[in-house]
Design a protein around this motif. Sequence first.
Motif, PDB file in Angstrom:
ATOM      1  N   THR A 160     -16.664 -21.059 -18.110  1.00 38.59           N
ATOM      2  CA  THR A 160     -16.884 -22.487 -17.925  1.00 38.59           C
ATOM      3  C   THR A 160     -17.610 -22.709 -16.603  1.00 38.59           C
ATOM      4  OG1 THR A 160     -15.827 -24.675 -17.848  1.00 38.59           O
ATOM      5  CG2 THR A 160     -14.622 -22.840 -16.835  1.00 38.59           C
ATOM      6  N   ASP A 161     -18.208 -23.867 -16.468  1.00 39.44           N
ATOM      7  CA  ASP A 161     -18.864 -24.251 -15.217  1.00 39.44           C
ATOM      8  C   ASP A 161     -19.834 -23.177 -14.733  1.00 39.44           C
ATOM      9  OD1 ASP A 161     -17.327 -26.870 -14.358  1.00 39.44           O
ATOM     10  OD2 ASP A 161     -15.820 -25.470 -15.088  1.00 39.44           O
ATOM     11  N   THR A 162     -20.679 -22.719 -15.635  1.00 35.44           N
ATOM     12  CA  THR A 162     -21.697 -21.741 -15.256  1.00 35.44           C
ATOM     13  C   THR A 162     -22.769 -22.376 -14.377  1.00 35.44           C
ATOM     14  OG1 THR A 162     -22.617 -22.135 -17.466  1.00 35.44           O
ATOM     15  CG2 THR A 162     -21.398 -20.094 -17.135  1.00 35.44           C
ATOM     16  N   HIS A 163     -23.038 -23.658 -14.566  1.00 29.90           N
ATOM     17  CA  HIS A 163     -23.964 -24.405 -13.706  1.00 29.90           C
ATOM     18  C   HIS A 163     -25.270 -23.648 -13.451  1.00 29.90           C
ATOM     19  CE1 HIS A 163     -21.478 -27.892 -12.698  1.00 29.90           C
ATOM     20  NE2 HIS A 163     -20.439 -27.064 -12.639  1.00 29.90           N
ATOM     21  N   LEU A 164     -25.895 -23.187 -14.510  1.00 33.39           N
ATOM     22  CA  LEU A 164     -27.201 -22.556 -14.358  1.00 33.39           C
ATOM     23  C   LEU A 164     -28.152 -23.591 -13.778  1.00 33.39           C
ATOM     24  CD1 LEU A 164     -27.157 -20.832 -17.850  1.00 33.39           C
ATOM     25  CD2 LEU A 164     -26.431 -19.869 -15.653  1.00 33.39           C
ATOM     26  N   GLY A 165     -28.806 -23.249 -12.679  1.00 34.37           N
ATOM     27  CA  GLY A 165     -29.517 -24.301 -11.983  1.00 34.37           C
ATOM     28  C   GLY A 165     -30.649 -23.852 -11.107  1.00 34.37           C
ATOM     29  N   PRO A 166     -30.762 -24.449  -9.921  1.00 35.60           N
ATOM     30  CA  PRO A 166     -31.926 -24.228  -9.050  1.00 35.60           C
ATOM     31  C   PRO A 166     -32.134 -22.774  -8.637  1.00 35.60           C
ATOM     32  CG  PRO A 166     -30.696 -26.153  -8.329  1.00 35.60           C
ATOM     33  CD  PRO A 166     -29.869 -25.484  -9.385  1.00 35.60           C
ATOM     34  N   ILE A 167     -31.054 -22.008  -8.517  1.00 39.30           N
ATOM     35  CA  ILE A 167     -31.174 -20.573  -8.235  1.00 39.30           C
ATOM     36  C   ILE A 167     -31.235 -19.845  -9.565  1.00 39.30           C
ATOM     37  CG2 ILE A 167     -30.077 -18.559  -7.185  1.00 39.30           C
ATOM     38  CD1 ILE A 167     -28.709 -20.436  -5.216  1.00 39.30           C
ATOM     39  N   ASN A 168     -32.302 -19.128  -9.814  1.00 41.23           N
ATOM     40  CA  ASN A 168     -32.463 -18.442 -11.097  1.00 41.23           C
ATOM     41  C   ASN A 168     -31.441 -17.309 -11.211  1.00 41.23           C
ATOM     42  OD1 ASN A 168     -33.274 -16.842 -13.323  1.00 41.23           O
ATOM     43  ND2 ASN A 168     -35.368 -17.580 -13.116  1.00 41.23           N
ATOM     44  N   ARG A 169     -30.518 -17.450 -12.164  1.00 39.09           N
ATOM     45  CA  ARG A 169     -29.446 -16.459 -12.314  1.00 39.09           C
ATOM     46  C   ARG A 169     -29.470 -15.832 -13.712  1.00 39.09           C
ATOM     47  NH1 ARG A 169     -24.218 -19.045 -11.481  1.00 39.09           N
ATOM     48  NH2 ARG A 169     -25.230 -21.055 -11.765  1.00 39.09           N
ATOM     49  N   THR A 170     -30.643 -15.569 -14.222  1.00 33.39           N
ATOM     50  CA  THR A 170     -30.747 -14.955 -15.547  1.00 33.39           C
ATOM     51  C   THR A 170     -30.030 -13.612 -15.585  1.00 33.39           C
ATOM     52  OG1 THR A 170     -32.884 -16.047 -15.892  1.00 33.39           O
ATOM     53  CG2 THR A 170     -32.352 -14.197 -17.333  1.00 33.39           C
ATOM     54  N   LYS A 171     -30.230 -12.781 -14.568  1.00 34.70           N
ATOM     55  CA  LYS A 171     -29.559 -11.475 -14.519  1.00 34.70           C
ATOM     56  C   LYS A 171     -28.048 -11.649 -14.479  1.00 34.70           C
ATOM     57  CE  LYS A 171     -33.254  -8.827 -14.392  1.00 34.70           C
ATOM     58  NZ  LYS A 171     -33.559  -7.894 -15.514  1.00 34.70           N
ATOM     59  N   TRP A 172     -27.602 -12.649 -13.748  1.00 28.28           N
ATOM     60  CA  TRP A 172     -26.166 -12.929 -13.663  1.00 28.28           C
ATOM     61  C   TRP A 172     -25.624 -13.302 -15.032  1.00 28.28           C
ATOM     62  CZ3 TRP A 172     -23.361 -17.439 -14.627  1.00 28.28           C
ATOM     63  CH2 TRP A 172     -22.049 -17.468 -14.142  1.00 28.28           C
ATOM     64  N   THR A 173     -26.350 -14.136 -15.774  1.00 32.58           N
ATOM     65  CA  THR A 173     -25.895 -14.533 -17.107  1.00 32.58           C
ATOM     66  C   THR A 173     -25.856 -13.340 -18.051  1.00 32.58           C
ATOM     67  OG1 THR A 173     -27.083 -16.612 -16.689  1.00 32.58           O
ATOM     68  CG2 THR A 173     -26.133 -16.323 -18.860  1.00 32.58           C
ATOM     69  N   GLU A 174     -26.814 -12.436 -17.898  1.00 37.57           N
ATOM     70  CA  GLU A 174     -26.800 -11.217 -18.714  1.00 37.57           C
ATOM     71  C   GLU A 174     -25.533 -10.410 -18.453  1.00 37.57           C
ATOM     72  OE1 GLU A 174     -30.380  -9.216 -17.663  1.00 37.57           O
ATOM     73  OE2 GLU A 174     -31.685 -10.529 -18.843  1.00 37.57           O
ATOM     74  N   LYS A 175     -25.171 -10.266 -17.183  1.00 39.27           N
ATOM     75  CA  LYS A 175     -23.959  -9.521 -16.831  1.00 39.27           C
ATOM     76  C   LYS A 175     -22.707 -10.263 -17.317  1.00 39.27           C
ATOM     77  CE  LYS A 175     -26.024  -7.416 -12.714  1.00 39.27           C
ATOM     78  NZ  LYS A 175     -25.981  -7.350 -11.228  1.00 39.27           N
ATOM     79  N   LEU A 176     -22.736 -11.589 -17.233  1.00 50.43           N
ATOM     80  CA  LEU A 176     -21.601 -12.388 -17.692  1.00 50.43           C
ATOM     81  C   LEU A 176     -21.377 -12.191 -19.189  1.00 50.43           C
ATOM     82  CD1 LEU A 176     -19.586 -14.752 -16.811  1.00 50.43           C
ATOM     83  CD2 LEU A 176     -21.285 -16.278 -17.839  1.00 50.43           C
ATOM     84  N   ALA A 177     -22.454 -12.269 -19.961  1.00 49.10           N
ATOM     85  CA  ALA A 177     -22.344 -12.088 -21.407  1.00 49.10           C
ATOM     86  C   ALA A 177     -21.839 -10.691 -21.747  1.00 49.10           C
ATOM     87  CB  ALA A 177     -23.693 -12.347 -22.070  1.00 49.10           C
ATOM     88  N   ALA A 178     -22.332  -9.682 -21.045  1.00 45.02           N
ATOM     89  CA  ALA A 178     -21.881  -8.310 -21.288  1.00 45.02           C
ATOM     90  C   ALA A 178     -20.400  -8.155 -20.949  1.00 45.02           C
ATOM     91  CB  ALA A 178     -22.718  -7.334 -20.466  1.00 45.02           C
ATOM     92  N   ALA A 179     -19.965  -8.808 -19.864  1.00 47.98           N
ATOM     93  CA  ALA A 179     -18.555  -8.726 -19.478  1.00 47.98           C
ATOM     94  C   ALA A 179     -17.662  -9.386 -20.522  1.00 47.98           C
ATOM     95  CB  ALA A 179     -18.350  -9.390 -18.115  1.00 47.98           C
ATOM     96  N   VAL A 180     -18.103 -10.519 -21.057  1.00 48.89           N
ATOM     97  CA  VAL A 180     -17.335 -11.185 -22.113  1.00 48.89           C
ATOM     98  C   VAL A 180     -17.219 -10.271 -23.328  1.00 48.89           C
ATOM     99  CG1 VAL A 180     -17.314 -13.116 -23.733  1.00 48.89           C
ATOM    100  CG2 VAL A 180     -17.874 -13.524 -21.334  1.00 48.89           C
ATOM    101  N   ASN A 181     -18.315  -9.621 -23.696  1.00 45.05           N
ATOM    102  CA  ASN A 181     -18.278  -8.719 -24.847  1.00 45.05           C
ATOM    103  C   ASN A 181     -17.343  -7.538 -24.617  1.00 45.05           C
ATOM    104  OD1 ASN A 181     -20.016 -10.273 -26.374  1.00 45.05           O
ATOM    105  ND2 ASN A 181     -21.854  -9.216 -25.648  1.00 45.05           N
ATOM    106  N   ASP A 182     -17.281  -7.054 -23.383  1.00 42.84           N
ATOM    107  CA  ASP A 182     -16.374  -5.953 -23.059  1.00 42.84           C
ATOM    108  C   ASP A 182     -14.907  -6.358 -23.180  1.00 42.84           C
ATOM    109  OD1 ASP A 182     -18.487  -4.253 -22.557  1.00 42.84           O
ATOM    110  OD2 ASP A 182     -18.435  -4.524 -20.375  1.00 42.84           O
ATOM    111  N   LEU A 183     -14.650  -7.669 -23.103  1.00 37.60           N
ATOM    112  CA  LEU A 183     -13.268  -8.154 -23.163  1.00 37.60           C
ATOM    113  C   LEU A 183     -12.778  -8.360 -24.596  1.00 37.60           C
ATOM    114  CD1 LEU A 183     -13.431 -10.631 -20.159  1.00 37.60           C
ATOM    115  CD2 LEU A 183     -12.136  -8.492 -20.271  1.00 37.60           C
ATOM    116  N   ASP A 184     -13.642  -8.102 -25.571  1.00 34.26           N
ATOM    117  CA  ASP A 184     -13.222  -8.016 -26.977  1.00 34.26           C
ATOM    118  C   ASP A 184     -12.555  -9.312 -27.446  1.00 34.26           C
ATOM    119  OD1 ASP A 184     -13.006  -6.661 -29.381  1.00 34.26           O
ATOM    120  OD2 ASP A 184     -11.009  -5.890 -28.933  1.00 34.26           O
ATOM    121  N   ALA A 185     -13.294 -10.400 -27.406  1.00 35.56           N
ATOM    122  CA  ALA A 185     -12.742 -11.714 -27.718  1.00 35.56           C
ATOM    123  C   ALA A 185     -12.547 -11.925 -29.217  1.00 35.56           C
ATOM    124  CB  ALA A 185     -13.658 -12.807 -27.173  1.00 35.56           C
TER     125      ALA A 185
END
Length: 383
Positions: A160-185
């Motif tokens: 929640t509250d990812t607030h993708l914004g003025p600082i480009n955090r595409t790499k961060w979002t990639e890592k976030l998505a991978a971490a969620v997948n590792d958590l086996d939801a």
Amino acid sequence: MKLFRRVLIGVLIVAVLVLLFALPWWALVFSPMDWPFPMVLAGTIVFAAALVALPVMMYLGHRRHGRDWAARTGDTILGVIWVLFVWTLLGDILRLALAIAGVENPNRARIVAVFVAVVAVTLVIWGYTEAMRLPRAKALDVVIPRLGKGLDGTRVVIVTDTHLGPINRTKWTEKLAAAVNDLDADIAIHAGDIADGTVAQRRGQAAPLGTVRARLSKVYVTGNHEYFGEAQGWLDHMGELGWEPLHNKHVVVERGGDRLVVAGVDDATAEASHLPGHGANLSKALAGTDPDAPVLLVAHQPKQIAAAVSAGVDLQISGHTHGGQIWPFHYLVRLDQPSVHGLSRHGERTQLYTSRGSGFWGPPLRVFAPSEITVLTLRSAAP
């Protein structure tokens, strides 16, 4: 009356800004430290320039279709001056202790100034690192008495509250998505405030969210910041990325013959946006559900819990607070919200989990309020 109100608000804003900058300026530059005049002049110019720049950059950066460079500048100034302001106030405790110990000025004032500067610089560097890092996973078991045994052990992974914004955090979002997948939801949830800006502005940063996997369902609700940009656009885009937009609606997940209603409502500010068809409506979200089935509700703001209690919701999941984000701001958040972070109980049946959030808003700092990816394991009360 409207003019008077606007003038009063303007005066209050100016007063707050002046106070935020004046106290650190006095403690670091102008108190009786006998700094050489060029140092005093240079410090005064820096503080004055920052005081003028802050409102200008915030306006240019955070208005609709604002400029990212201005937002980055204004946000950084805001974060730094807040840290300086807080630790200037706390520095007065050291000032008093030194006075009691008999330390005279200018040594006393210089010791306090060095203390405030060192702590502030340390916290800004550390806070930036915390804000930009991949959130840590926070795991918690939540007992839902009405949950059937077939759904015992269901893993709910929340961002929640990812607030993708003025600082480009595409790499961060990639890592976030991978971490969620590792958590086996089993169920993946994005509880709102996905971005600051329009889909066109943040499409690239949000794209990795399309790779998130969940066995039973992936759901998304709007936060208040969607209504600063284009809420319907984000609902549509998240649908395109494979998430189910819970725009005052629900889905039912089933396993082992048992069912769980996963419902979602618009943010509490949606109605005030006057966007057609938007506004939190829990009755609509739960329409047609089995009254005996347990309900997991996703609502961005914790204060939406009152409606959840009235409706007999079993568990509400919220974000919004950021855990305060920069200490001690959580004390102010608590004035507006019933919970700042963690699991709490409301009424006889309803529980609320409030996430600190996965990203940050505004100042790229997190001080004593770490980000999180939350893993809730739902447990049945049945033996």
